[in-house]
Every structure is written in C-alpha cells, then in structure tokens.
Design a protein around this motif. Structure first.
Motif, mmCIF file in Angstrom:
data_model
loop_
_atom_site.group_PDB
_atom_site.id
_atom_site.type_symbol
_atom_site.label_atom_id
_atom_site.label_comp_id
_atom_site.label_asym_id
_atom_site.label_seq_id
_atom_site.Cartn_x
_atom_site.Cartn_y
_atom_site.Cartn_z
ATOM 1 N N TRP A 95 16.537 18.974 32.061
ATOM 2 C CA TRP A 95 17.525 18.346 32.950
ATOM 3 C C TRP A 95 16.833 17.324 33.859
ATOM 4 C CZ3 TRP A 95 19.726 20.709 38.008
ATOM 5 C CH2 TRP A 95 20.875 20.033 38.406
ATOM 6 N N GLY A 96 15.667 17.699 34.379
ATOM 7 C CA GLY A 96 14.950 16.816 35.295
ATOM 8 C C GLY A 96 14.424 15.555 34.609
ATOM 9 N N LEU A 97 14.023 15.694 33.338
ATOM 10 C CA LEU A 97 13.462 14.535 32.649
ATOM 11 C C LEU A 97 14.541 13.613 32.078
ATOM 12 C CD1 LEU A 97 10.383 16.180 30.877
ATOM 13 C CD2 LEU A 97 10.434 14.867 33.005
ATOM 14 N N SER A 98 15.753 14.147 31.899
ATOM 15 C CA SER A 98 16.837 13.331 31.330
ATOM 16 C C SER A 98 17.904 12.973 32.362
ATOM 17 C CB SER A 98 17.507 14.083 30.185
ATOM 18 O OG SER A 98 18.084 15.299 30.658
ATOM 19 N N GLY A 99 18.098 13.835 33.355
ATOM 20 C CA GLY A 99 19.204 13.656 34.307
ATOM 21 C C GLY A 99 20.540 14.061 33.700
ATOM 22 N N ILE A 100 20.483 14.827 32.585
ATOM 23 C CA ILE A 100 21.723 15.172 31.883
ATOM 24 C C ILE A 100 21.771 16.676 31.607
ATOM 25 C CG2 ILE A 100 23.214 14.631 29.914
ATOM 26 C CD1 ILE A 100 21.446 12.169 29.395
ATOM 27 N N PHE A 119 20.829 12.627 22.396
ATOM 28 C CA PHE A 119 20.745 13.745 23.350
ATOM 29 C C PHE A 119 21.568 14.935 22.856
ATOM 30 C CE2 PHE A 119 22.136 16.275 26.949
ATOM 31 C CZ PHE A 119 20.945 16.528 27.597
ATOM 32 N N VAL A 120 22.812 14.674 22.453
ATOM 33 C CA VAL A 120 23.683 15.782 22.028
ATOM 34 C C VAL A 120 23.164 16.404 20.725
ATOM 35 C CG1 VAL A 120 26.028 16.401 21.289
ATOM 36 C CG2 VAL A 120 25.694 14.951 23.292
ATOM 37 N N GLY A 121 22.556 15.590 19.859
ATOM 38 C CA GLY A 121 21.922 16.141 18.654
ATOM 39 C C GLY A 121 20.836 17.140 19.029
ATOM 40 N N GLY A 122 19.997 16.759 19.996
ATOM 41 C CA GLY A 122 18.956 17.669 20.484
ATOM 42 C C GLY A 122 19.559 18.911 21.117
ATOM 43 N N LEU A 123 20.625 18.709 21.903
ATOM 44 C CA LEU A 123 21.313 19.814 22.584
ATOM 45 C C LEU A 123 21.792 20.861 21.579
ATOM 46 C CD1 LEU A 123 22.630 20.678 25.402
ATOM 47 C CD2 LEU A 123 24.658 19.468 24.624
ATOM 48 N N VAL A 124 22.466 20.395 20.533
ATOM 49 C CA VAL A 124 23.023 21.312 19.530
ATOM 50 C C VAL A 124 21.883 22.008 18.773
ATOM 51 C CG1 VAL A 124 24.341 21.417 17.370
ATOM 52 C CG2 VAL A 124 25.225 20.102 19.319
ATOM 53 N N ALA A 125 20.840 21.256 18.438
ATOM 54 C CA ALA A 125 19.688 21.861 17.753
ATOM 55 C C ALA A 125 19.061 22.932 18.635
ATOM 56 C CB ALA A 125 18.668 20.782 17.398
ATOM 57 N N GLY B 70 32.161 5.208 32.758
ATOM 58 C CA GLY B 70 31.635 4.648 34.005
ATOM 59 C C GLY B 70 30.217 4.157 33.815
ATOM 60 N N PRO B 71 29.546 3.749 34.895
ATOM 61 C CA PRO B 71 28.180 3.250 34.754
ATOM 62 C C PRO B 71 27.231 4.354 34.285
ATOM 63 C CG PRO B 71 28.800 3.418 37.078
ATOM 64 C CD PRO B 71 30.023 3.727 36.279
ATOM 65 N N ILE B 72 26.320 4.009 33.380
ATOM 66 C CA ILE B 72 25.333 4.985 32.891
ATOM 67 C C ILE B 72 23.940 4.414 33.129
ATOM 68 C CG2 ILE B 72 24.516 6.355 30.941
ATOM 69 C CD1 ILE B 72 27.194 5.807 29.556
ATOM 70 N N GLY B 73 23.203 5.028 34.034
ATOM 71 C CA GLY B 73 21.815 4.632 34.258
ATOM 72 C C GLY B 73 20.909 5.588 33.508
ATOM 73 N N TRP B 74 20.616 5.260 32.235
ATOM 74 C CA TRP B 74 19.777 6.160 31.431
ATOM 75 C C TRP B 74 18.419 6.311 32.100
ATOM 76 C CZ3 TRP B 74 22.264 8.800 27.870
ATOM 77 C CH2 TRP B 74 23.394 8.240 27.245
ATOM 78 N N GLN B 75 17.877 7.524 32.074
ATOM 79 C CA GLN B 75 16.602 7.810 32.731
ATOM 80 C C GLN B 75 15.487 8.075 31.735
ATOM 81 O OE1 GLN B 75 16.388 7.852 36.341
ATOM 82 N NE2 GLN B 75 18.296 6.773 35.877
ATOM 83 N N ALA B 76 15.794 7.965 30.434
ATOM 84 C CA ALA B 76 14.783 8.287 29.427
ATOM 85 C C ALA B 76 15.055 7.476 28.165
ATOM 86 C CB ALA B 76 14.814 9.783 29.119
ATOM 87 N N SER B 77 14.016 7.299 27.345
ATOM 88 C CA SER B 77 14.132 6.601 26.068
ATOM 89 C C SER B 77 14.838 7.513 25.062
ATOM 90 C CB SER B 77 12.735 6.262 25.554
ATOM 91 O OG SER B 77 12.020 7.460 25.321
ATOM 92 N N ALA B 78 15.258 6.933 23.938
ATOM 93 C CA ALA B 78 15.946 7.740 22.919
ATOM 94 C C ALA B 78 15.074 8.896 22.415
ATOM 95 C CB ALA B 78 16.418 6.856 21.768
#
Lengths: 136, 138
Positions: A95-100, A119-125, B70-78
């Motif tokens: 959560w801290g590294l992604s903010g999600i 992200f959701v692919g990783g979440l489900v895995a 809404g606005p999305i400020g991504w904090q990490a790469s894919a």
C-alpha cells in the motif's frame, strides 16, 4: 434483495471513495508521507467512516442478527495470530509503495489504463497465492 | 503529480458515505463491507455466495465508470504496480482484511484484531514511504 442491497452499498462506497479523493494514489501517499509534506485528509475520511458505521455495528451486535434476520458474519475472533500481523505488515508495504488499496485499485480500472490493469492483475494473483498458503 | 489540498468537508462527507455503505451492509445483510474479502470470495465459488459479492463490486466501480475516476497521480511504474498489487492481494488475504474490512468495519465493530491490523498496516505503509523517500528506486 440481498444483491440489490449489496449493489447499492457498493455504489455508495464507490461514491465515498471518489468524493474523499482516496482513489487518487497521490492523496493516499500524502497521508502516509509522515517524513515529507504530510496531509491528514485520509485520517478524517477514516474517522468519519468509523463514526457512521459504529452505531450500526453496535445495533447489529445487540440485535444478534441483521435487521432482515441474517446471521452476522463479523470479523473472526480476538486472537492476534502471526497471519494477521504478517499479512497486515505485507499489505502495508504494498500500500505504501503504490498508494493503492483494494477498493481504489478496482475503481481505478475505470481509467482503462495499463497501470490499473497491472495492479489489479497483481492483486488477484496475490489473493490466489494467499489462499494457497493460508492456514484454514 | 502531487496531492492537492482536499477540502475538509469532502474528506468527511466521503468518509460518511463509506461508513453509510458499511452500515447498510451489516444492518440489512449481516455482512462486512471489506473489499479484499468480498473480492476473494467473489472469485471462489466454494467460499460462499458469489452473487451479492459480484453486485457489490459492480456497484463499487460503476460511479467511476460514469463520472470518471478523477485525477490519478500514479506513484509507481507499471512493473512496480504488478509487485505492489501482489503484496496488497497476498497481505490482505493472509491478514484477513484491508483498509475497509479492518480499518473501517472492524474498528467500528470494536474488534481488537482489526485495530491491531490497522495500526500494523498503517505503520508499515508509513515506513515503506519513508524508506522510499530516503532511497528512491525508480
């Protein structure tokens, strides 16, 4: 009826997350960034959510069932086991590294961006992986 | 992208809506509004009823589908998001809950387990952010 209630509750939940700005990873990061430019907004959101849900839980606990007579499925027991602590610690790092976290992650799918799907692919895995190792 | 200041009323009203959703689900259905648990059980036929859980998840995403996320400020790469998504999925299920299940519902239910879980994941999240600040990887 159960599914309709769930659908409406989900929609209310989604509106709340959007309104609070917590679907934006930058806003979550601003709360977690205690050594930087810290913003307390997420704490207000969580406090308001708990304050509104608290009487409903108290009522349901006293009542023994839901108002429509369902058995209550509350959070299991009071034991502080290693799964709870280790799992929560791992979740916090992600959560801290992604903010999600999971709710906003699913909502971000509406952006139809590669990052959201990844992200959701990783979440489900991760969910499937946990079920493989979690003590039953 | 950095975070804009969120008006206080918006933080509180958004939280109140989340709390109202959790209240409705426990009062009317006797169920906990924990997103990771609902997702887990929606994905597994043998873990109980799937229909209401899929309805909840559909409802959760639909407002953003219509109104936009809404606005999305991504904090990490894919690639980082793939790994962090894995950590979030694995950790929330091993720990039996996430921000909604433990942080909102469990705390509102005065559950010690949920309080401890919530303090744990907020602490490790803050630590992870502090570490990333000190040693930026990306």
């Amino acid at each position: 009826m159960t599914a309709i209630v769930a659908f409406l509750a989900g929609a209310l939940f989604g509106c709340g997350l959007l309104l609070s700005g917590m679907t934006n990873p930058a806003n979550v990061m601003a709360f977690l960034d205690v050594t930087g430019d810290w913003r307390p907004a997420l704490a207000f959101t969580m406090a308001a959510a708990v304050a509104v849900a608290l009487p409903a839980y108290a009522l349901t606990r006293n009542h023994g069932t839901s108002l429509r007579g369902h058995a209550i499925r509350t959070i299991d027991g009071t034991r502080l086991d290693s799964s709870l602590l280790l799992g929560s610690a791992i979740f916090g790092v992600g959560w801290g590294l992604s903010g999600i976290c999971p709710g906003p992650g699913l909502i971000l799918l509406s952006s139809r961006t590669l990052k959201a799907f990844v992200f959701v692919g990783g979440l489900v895995a991760g969910v499937f992986a946990a079920n493989a190792v979690r003590p039953k | 992208m950095s975070a804009g200041a969120i008006p206080l009323w918006q933080s509180l009203a958004g939280g109140a809506l989340i709390g109202a959703a959790a209240a409705a689900l426990i009062l009317l259905n006797g169920e906990v509004a924990g997103v990771s648990g609902i997702l887990d059980r929606a994905l597994h036929r043998s873990f109980g009823e799937q229909r209401w859980r899929l309805a909840f998840l559909l409802g959760l995403v639909l407002p953003a589908v219509f109104a936009g996320p809404g606005p999305i400020g991504w904090q990490a790469s894919a690639p980082s998001l793939a790994v962090t998504g894995l950590l979030v999925g694995f950790g929330t299920r091993l720990g039996s809950g996430c921000t909604s299940g433990h942080g909102v519902c469990g705390v509102a239910n005065l559950s010690l387990r949920s309080l401890v879980a919530t303090l744990t994941f907020i602490s490790t999240a803050m630590l992870a952010v502090a570490f990333r600040h000190a040693w930026p990887l990306q």
